[in-house]
Design a protein around this motif. Structure first.
Motif, PDB file in Angstrom:
ATOM      1  N   UNK A  81      -8.474  -4.124 -72.076  1.00  7.75           N
ATOM      2  CA  UNK A  81      -7.942  -4.522 -73.370  1.00  7.75           C
ATOM      3  C   UNK A  81      -8.829  -3.961 -74.479  1.00  7.75           C
ATOM      4  N   UNK A  82      -8.235  -3.278 -75.474  1.00 14.92           N
ATOM      5  CA  UNK A  82      -9.051  -2.782 -76.578  1.00 14.92           C
ATOM      6  C   UNK A  82      -9.534  -3.941 -77.450  1.00 14.92           C
ATOM      7  N   UNK A  83     -10.811  -3.974 -77.723  1.00 19.34           N
ATOM      8  CA  UNK A  83     -11.382  -5.056 -78.534  1.00 19.34           C
ATOM      9  C   UNK A  83     -12.204  -4.440 -79.648  1.00 19.34           C
ATOM     10  N   UNK A  84     -12.040  -4.964 -80.842  1.00 16.44           N
ATOM     11  CA  UNK A  84     -12.795  -4.434 -81.970  1.00 16.44           C
ATOM     12  C   UNK A  84     -14.188  -5.060 -81.987  1.00 16.44           C
ATOM     13  N   UNK A  85     -15.176  -4.243 -82.228  1.00 15.13           N
ATOM     14  CA  UNK A  85     -16.551  -4.742 -82.282  1.00 15.13           C
ATOM     15  C   UNK A  85     -16.668  -5.926 -83.254  1.00 15.13           C
ATOM     16  N   UNK A  86     -17.441  -6.925 -82.855  1.00  8.96           N
ATOM     17  CA  UNK A  86     -17.704  -8.045 -83.764  1.00  8.96           C
ATOM     18  C   UNK A  86     -16.658  -9.154 -83.752  1.00  8.96           C
ATOM     19  N   UNK A  87     -15.625  -9.022 -82.908  1.00 14.43           N
ATOM     20  CA  UNK A  87     -14.678 -10.132 -82.772  1.00 14.43           C
ATOM     21  C   UNK A  87     -15.258 -11.152 -81.784  1.00 14.43           C
ATOM     22  N   UNK A  88     -14.506 -12.215 -81.507  1.00 17.84           N
ATOM     23  CA  UNK A  88     -15.062 -13.271 -80.662  1.00 17.84           C
ATOM     24  C   UNK A  88     -14.196 -13.517 -79.429  1.00 17.84           C
TER      25      UNK A  88
END
Ligand code: F6R
Length: 365
Positions: free
Chosen positions: A91-98
């Motif tokens: 799953x693509x996750x953006x840096x700094x999310x939780x």
């Protein structure tokens, strides 16, 4: 020590008023009517675009209720997945999310692998765990503990309602941070929280009614559970509890999905457990019940005083629980679904504490 109870599971079901109360008091300042997290989160809710929740089994169903709360109370979009899928999904996750992990044991292999994936993707990691010394707890940036105490029964009961309690507090904290919740609204949510332990005790009094219905369930080959909104995850949890304890095949469905397939199963032999507090979804769920009744399905309705008077259906069995604010209904309705699975298993001579083939902590894939 089982005390005077026949099984740990029954003892743990009965402990829920106390442990839910304890968990809430850890996160709520009753004097000011506000949620007060005793820990500093590694991110600010107002900066999040979304939250990922990952867990397995019953913990996943708690997370699914959490999704409804975060989205409604805090307008925070939630992605939720079961850990065994999430860990391989890339799953693509953006840096700094939780990312939030829910686990009673804190040792579940798939949940831990998902946590490590998220860490590698530079997510902030928070976890809702019951075992403070567990691997998931150690590897998280911040732990938001459930205070359920040790859970011995293999099937999760008090850990589930404590997970719900923590998730509700987090959703309220998120709502305040994101400005989607006024002070009055928060106070009214906290009032509902304060009422919860008493409502659980009150609800436990339905045990005899539930036991009578369990006699009917025990003779069935299959059982269907239906619910809408936050009662949908409860339907999934009810079906899981029944199948793991009694080995009766059970399925949980969103009530609105009935027409899209499962309605074909309905006949005189199929009990349909409908979880329907008198909330904004109630009328819609009643029309699903009418569809079941019209096809001869046997309905077991779990509802409150108001809902039981308003169903308009004869010839149905019901379990009536106290009226409660809809936000805490998932915690209250967990009680009858746990008792139904427990008593069905006991009537069938199954070991409620140690169902076959199951382990309390799933440390391998
Ligand atoms: C069901 C049950 C399991 C667990 C699942 C996750 O009654 O207990 O579905 O919920 O194995 O376990 P934890 O929460 O320890 O990660």
């Amino acid at each position: 020590d089982k005390g005077n109870y026949r099984h740990f599971m029954l003892k743990e079901i009965n402990e829920q008023s106390e442990v839910v109360g304890r968990t809430f008091s850890h996160y709520v300042d009753f004097a000011s009517g506000r949620v007060n997290l005793p820990v500093e989160l590694p991110f600010k809710f107002q900066n999040l675009k979304r939250l990922s929740i990952v867990a397995c089994g019953t913990a996943y169903y708690a997370g699914l209720v959490g999704k409804y709360w975060f989205e409604k109370i805090a307008r925070l979009p939630v992605e939720i997945d079961i850990a065994s899928e999430f860990r391989y999904r890339e799953m693509p996750l953006e840096e700094g999310e939780a990312a939030l992990f829910v686990s009673q044991s804190g040792e579940t292999a798939d949940t831990l692998a998902s946590l490590r994936y998220c860490k590698a993707q530079k997510q902030h990691i928070i976890s809702v765990v019951n075992v403070a010394t567990s691997t998931i707890a150690r590897e998280s940036d911040v732990v938001i503990p459930t205070l359920a105490g040790p859970e011995i029964g293999v099937a999760s009961t008090k850990a589930f309602t404590c997970q719900l309690s923590v998730l509700l507090c987090l959703a309220i904290a998120a709502g305040r941070a994101r400005g989607t919740l006024s002070e009055d609204e928060e106070k009214s949510l906290v009032d509902s929280i304060i009422s919860t332990p008493g409502l659980i005790s009150e609800t436990l009094k339905c045990e005899q009614d539930v036991e009578k219905l369990a006699r009917d369930i025990a003779k069935s080959r299959d059982v269907l559970y239906l619910g809408r909104g936050t009662s949908y995850p409860l339907a999934l949890e009810g079906a899981l509890k029944l199948k793991e304890l009694s080995y009766i095949h059970a399925e949980g469905y969103a009530a609105g999905e009935l027409k899209h397939g499962p309605i074909a199963l309905i006949d005189e032999t199929l009990p349909v457990v409908v979880i329907a507090p008198s909330d904004s979804a109630y009328e819609k769920t009643v029309s699903n019940m009418q569809e079941v009744a019209a096809r001869g399905g046997r309905i077991i309705l779990l509802t409150d005083q108001t809902g039981s008077q308003a169903s308009g259906l004869d010839n149905i069995s019901s379990v009536v629980v106290p009226d409660c604010a809809s936000v805490i209904a998932p915690i209250v309705y967990a009680i009858p679904i746990q008792l139904l699975a427990y008593h069905t298993a006991v009537l069938m001579g199954k070991d409620a504490d140690q169902p076959r083939n199951l382990a309390k902590s799933v440390t391998v894939e």
